[in-house]
Enzyme design. Structure first.
Site, PDB file in Angstrom:
ATOM      1  N   ASP A   2      20.673 -33.595  12.579  1.00  0.00           N
ATOM      2  CA  ASP A   2      20.852 -32.699  11.430  1.00  0.00           C
ATOM      3  C   ASP A   2      22.272 -32.163  11.277  1.00  0.00           C
ATOM      4  O   ASP A   2      22.508 -31.287  10.428  1.00  0.00           O
ATOM      5  CB  ASP A   2      19.840 -31.550  11.494  1.00  0.00           C
ATOM      6  N   ASP A  38      13.786 -37.456   6.956  1.00  0.00           N
ATOM      7  CA  ASP A  38      14.742 -36.394   6.624  1.00  0.00           C
ATOM      8  C   ASP A  38      16.185 -36.848   6.830  1.00  0.00           C
ATOM      9  O   ASP A  38      17.107 -36.369   6.174  1.00  0.00           O
ATOM     10  CB  ASP A  38      14.529 -35.147   7.486  1.00  0.00           C
TER      11      ASP A  38
HETATM   12  N1  GLY Z   1      14.213 -31.452   8.108  1.00  0.00           N
HETATM   13  C1  GLY Z   1      13.123 -30.669   8.535  1.00  0.00           C
HETATM   14  C2  GLY Z   1      12.241 -30.242   7.441  1.00  0.00           C
HETATM   15  O1  GLY Z   1      12.343 -30.685   6.329  1.00  0.00           O
HETATM   16  O2  GLY Z   1      11.394 -29.395   7.698  1.00  0.00           O
END
Ligand code: GLY
Length: 377
Positions: free
Chosen positions: A99, A156
Site C-alpha cells: 500500500d 486493491d
Molecule cells: N485496501 C483495503 C481496503 O480496501 O479495505
C-alpha cells in the site's frame, strides 16, 4: 459529455463538500482521521492512527485537492505536515507493504506534481522502489501485505501500481512500469471472472505462478463479490489504461464497470458484497465513490456514443453519495456509511477516510481538475 444539469449538480455538491472540509481542516490539521475498526470508532481528530496504516495519505490527498480548488495555503500546510510525519513509516519500515502506492501517491507524488519539491520526489521514488521490490519475477505478481501468506496478491493493489508509472516517468527507466504491466496482466488473467466480477485475493504458487486458491478476503465468501474490490478493479484498470496505454486494460475496466452498474439499485448505495445473502443488508459508500472516479475516467476514454452509460451510472451514484454526506458543521465527519469488510461489524456503516477522498477526487474531476496524482502520462 456530462449534461449541463449534471455539471451543475456536481458543482453544487462540490461547494457543499468544500464548505464542510474548510470547517473540518483546522480542527484536524496535519493528522490522519480514519475509523479504528479495532474499537469501532471514528477518530475525528486523526491523532490515533497507525502511521504505517494504508489510510494515512487520504487526508493529505484531500488537503492537496482542497489547495488546488481554493488556493488556500492552510490546506497545503496540513498536507505537507502529514507528508513529513509519514517519514516515520519509512523509518519503521516493517509496517509498510504493497500500500505504499496509496500512501505516497496522495502525499509525496501530489506534492511533487504541485510544488516541484525535490524531497517529495525522493520520497515517492523510495516508495516506488519498495513496491517494485515486492514483485515476484517468476510468478509475476506483487505480493500483498506482510501479515498474510507470501502467496497472496489482492485486487486493491491495482491502485498502487500507478506509483510505478510515476517512477518510470521520473527516471525514464522502464523497469518500474514493466513490473506494473506484468502485475496488471496477471490480475486481468486470474482475478477478473467471466461475468466481470473480481476475486479479492488470489493465492499463487510463488515458484511456478500456478493459481492455488481464491481466499475469502473482505467480502462475504470466496466466489462472492466484495463491492469495494470491484471498485478497485474498475478504477484500477482505468488507471492502468491511462498510464500503460494497453487497450486490454480499458476493456477490462469496462467489463468490471458493466458488472458494477448491473449490481447497483436506483437510490441505494452499493451493498458491501454484491453476492451476499439478502439479509442482513450492509452498504458501502466508499465503493460508490471509488467507482465514480473510474466511471468518469472510462467515460472520458470511450467514444462519445458510449460515454453515456458510464456518465449515467456515475451521476446516479453521486446523487446517493450526496444523501450520505454529513454537512453538519459541528461534526467532524463527511461521508457516512462506508464499511471495511463484510465480516467486520466494528467497521460497518462508519466514515472511512478513503470514501471521502475518492468522493472529493470524483467531484474535482467533474470540476476539471483532479490533480492527476495517479496518472503520469
Ligand atoms: N485496501 C483495503 C481496503 O480496501 O479495505
Amino acid at each position: 459529455m456530462f449534461s449541463k444539469e449534471d455539471k451543475a449538480f456536481a458543482s453544487e455538491f462540490l461547494d457543499r463538500v468544500v464548505k464542510k472540509l474548510t470547517v473540518m481542516a483546522p480542527e484536524i490539521g496535519a493528522n490522519f482521521p480514519t475509523t479504528l475498526s479495532s474499537i469501532g470508532e471514528w477518530d475525528p481528530k486523526g491523532t490515533k492512527a497507525n502511521i504505517s496504516g494504508w489510510t494515512t495519505a487520504f487526508w493529505p490527498g484531500m488537503m492537496w485537492l482542497m489547495y488546488l480548488k481554493t488556493g488556500d495555503e492552510m490546506f497545503k500546510k496540513y498536507a505537507e505536515g502529514c507528508e513529513e510525519k509519514l517519514d516515520e513509516a519509512f523509518d519503521i519500515f516493517t509496517g509498510i507493504h504493497h500500500d505504499v502506492g496509496f500512501m505516497w501517491s496522495l502525499s509525496a507524488v501530489a506534492d511533487y506534481k504541485i510544488t516541484g519539491n525535490e524531497k517529495s520526489k525522493a520520497r515517492a521514488m523510495h516508495a516506488a522502489t519498495i513496491l517494485a521490490g515486492r514483485f515476484n519475477h517468476v510468478a509475476k505478481y506483487i505480493r500483498a501485505w506482510d501479515h498474510s501468506s507470501l502467496r497472496w496478491a489482492i485486487i486493491d493493489c491495482m491502485m498502487n501500481i500507478p506509483l510505478l508509472s510515476f517512477a518510470t516517468s521520473i527516471q525514464e527507466d522502464p523497469r518500474f512500469e514493466q513490473v506494473a504491466e506484468a502485475h496488471a496482466d496477471t490480475v486481468a488473467k486470474h482475478f477478473i471472472r467471466g461475468d466481470g466480477s473480481s476475486n479479492h485475493i488470489v493465492e499463487f504458487d510463488p515458484v511456478t505462478g500456478d493459481v492455488l486458491a481464491t481466499p475469502r478476503g473482505q467480502g462475504y465468501d470466496s466466489g462472492s463479490s466484495w463491492s469495494r474490490g470491484q471498485a478497485w478493479a474498475l478504477y484500477g484498470f482505468a488507471l492502468a489504461y491511462l498510464n500503460l496505454g494497453k487497450q486490454e486494460y480499458l476493456d477490462t475496466a469496462k467489463k468490471v464497470a458493466h458488472y458494477f452498474i448491473a449490481n447497483i439499485e436506483d437510490g441505494k448505495l452499493p451493498l458491501v458484497d454484491f453476492r451476499a445473502p439478502a439479509e442482513p443488508v450492509y452498504y458501502d459508500s466508499s465503493a460508490a465513490s471509488i467507482a465514480v472516479c473510474g466511471l468518469i475516467e472510462i467515460a472520458k476514454a470511450v467514444p462519445e456514443y458510449e460515454a453515456k452509460i458510464y456518465e449515467r451510472a456515475a451521476m446516479k451514484l453521486l446523487r446517493v453519495l450526496d444523501e450520505n454526506c454529513n454537512y453538519d458543521p459541528n461534526e467532524l465527519r463527511l461521508l457516512e456509511n462506508a464499511s471495511s469488510a463484510y465480516h467486520t461489524p466494528n467497521g460497518m456503516h462508519m466514515p472511512w477516510i478513503f470514501g471521502d477522498y475518492y468522493l472529493l477526487e470524483a467531484l474535482m474531476k467533474l470540476d476539471g481538475n483532479d490533480g492527476r496524482f495517479s496518472v503520469h502520462k
